[in-house]
Design an enzyme around this catalytic site. Structure first.
Site, PDB file in Angstrom:
ATOM      1  CG  ASP A 193      -4.863   2.620   5.781  1.00 15.14           C
ATOM      2  OD1 ASP A 193      -5.884   3.272   5.301  1.00 15.14           O
ATOM      3  OD2 ASP A 193      -3.985   2.070   4.514  1.00 15.14           O
TER       4      ASP A 193
ATOM      5  CG  ASP B   6      -2.082  -1.242   1.183  1.00 17.75           C
ATOM      6  OD1 ASP B   6      -2.373  -1.471   0.161  1.00 17.75           O
ATOM      7  OD2 ASP B   6      -2.596  -1.246   2.367  1.00 17.75           O
TER       8      ASP B   6
ATOM      9  NE  ARG C 157      -5.033  -1.643   4.300  1.00 21.23           N
ATOM     10  CZ  ARG C 157      -5.818  -1.756   3.227  1.00 21.23           C
ATOM     11  NH1 ARG C 157      -7.018  -0.873   3.247  1.00 21.23           N
ATOM     12  NH2 ARG C 157      -5.702  -2.386   1.930  1.00 21.23           N
TER      13      ARG C 157
ATOM     14  CE1 TYR D 244       3.662  -6.669   4.632  1.00 20.71           C
ATOM     15  CE2 TYR D 244       3.004  -9.076   5.226  1.00 20.71           C
ATOM     16  CZ  TYR D 244       3.218  -7.913   4.284  1.00 20.71           C
ATOM     17  OH  TYR D 244       2.956  -8.260   3.324  1.00 20.71           O
TER      18      TYR D 244
END
Length: 237
Positions: free
Chosen positions: A97, A55, A189, A83
């Site tokens: 987000d 993203d 997310r 992550y």
């Protein structure tokens, strides 16, 4: 950071590791690299593709393949990812987000580090996850975010994912930092949303960095500026 080899063969294929900047789309990165390679090689239709999007509000590792190496993309996309995520408790946003403004605020005073650890355990292993409506999931030939940005209601189907590691790095409420190792198709997310729901206080993602794809690590990635500024110094076949 990755250093250049002595010689590259971009037409027969190279696998390149990049550290994507904040606010860049995955397409922005591919376009920048493709244009630089066109100037270097003179091959206008040189294939350049990425093995998994990030993203715009996420940073970190992206794998780009050139030439015949683009045939490896599908296999690379199947690799597990790692992550580092920052989550804010006590509020929600429609996009899960910071792409959209907060749409609710909730009390999180009951949350403790022990409760956070307990909540994280609920997401270990194989589970089902509903993707964000602000995502590139295709619905009736269109991306889900196209419906969401027009304010159209949309119900997405849950998908199976696997979270093999979920570690609490720091708990400084209302901020929580976690490390996630997960399968292809996992939306961090959505994980933030689900953690907030489990804690009964809401949550959304405020920061995300991809640090690993399979055996490829962020430590060996280069910035696109480093790539474009140094490309002319190295040989191409």
């Amino acid at each position: 950071m990755s250093e250049f080899k002595k010689s590259y063969d971009f037409i027969n294929g190279e696998v390149l590791l990049f550290n994507k900047d904040l606010h860049w789309t995955s397409f922005d990165l591919v376009s920048k690299v493709r244009n630089a390679l066109y100037r270097k090689t003179g091959v206008k239709k040189l294939k350049v593709g990425h093995a998994g999007t990030l993203d715009p509000l996420a940073t970190g590792l992206m794998i780009l393949c050139t030439g015949k190496a683009t045939k490896q993309i599908e296999a690379l996309q199947l690799q597990e990812k790692e992550y580092l995520a920052t989550i804010r408790l006590g509020a929600t946003t429609p996009s899960f987000d910071m792409e959209t403004e907060e749409d609710s605020s909730k009390d999180y005073s009951h949350v403790t580090e022990e409760l956070v650890l307990s909540a994280l355990k609920k997401f270990d292993g194989e589970t089902e996850q509903i993707p964000p409506v602000f995502s590139a999931v295709k619905v009736k030939g269109k991306r889900a975010f196209e419906y969401a940005r027009k304010g159209e209601s949309l119900k997405l189907q849950p998908k199976k994912i696997v979270i093999s590691e979920l570690e609490l790095i720091l708990c400084k409420l209302p901020t929580v930092n976690i490390r996630i190792v997960c399968s292809k198709g996992t939306y961090i997310r959505s994980l933030a949303r689900d953690i907030g729901a489990e804690l009964k206080c809401g949550a959304y993602l405020t920061g995300l960095q991809r640090t690993r794809i399979g055996d490829f690590k962020i430590e060996n990635a280069m910035s696109v500026d480093y790539f474009t500024e140094n490309l002319s110094l190295f040989e191409t076949n």
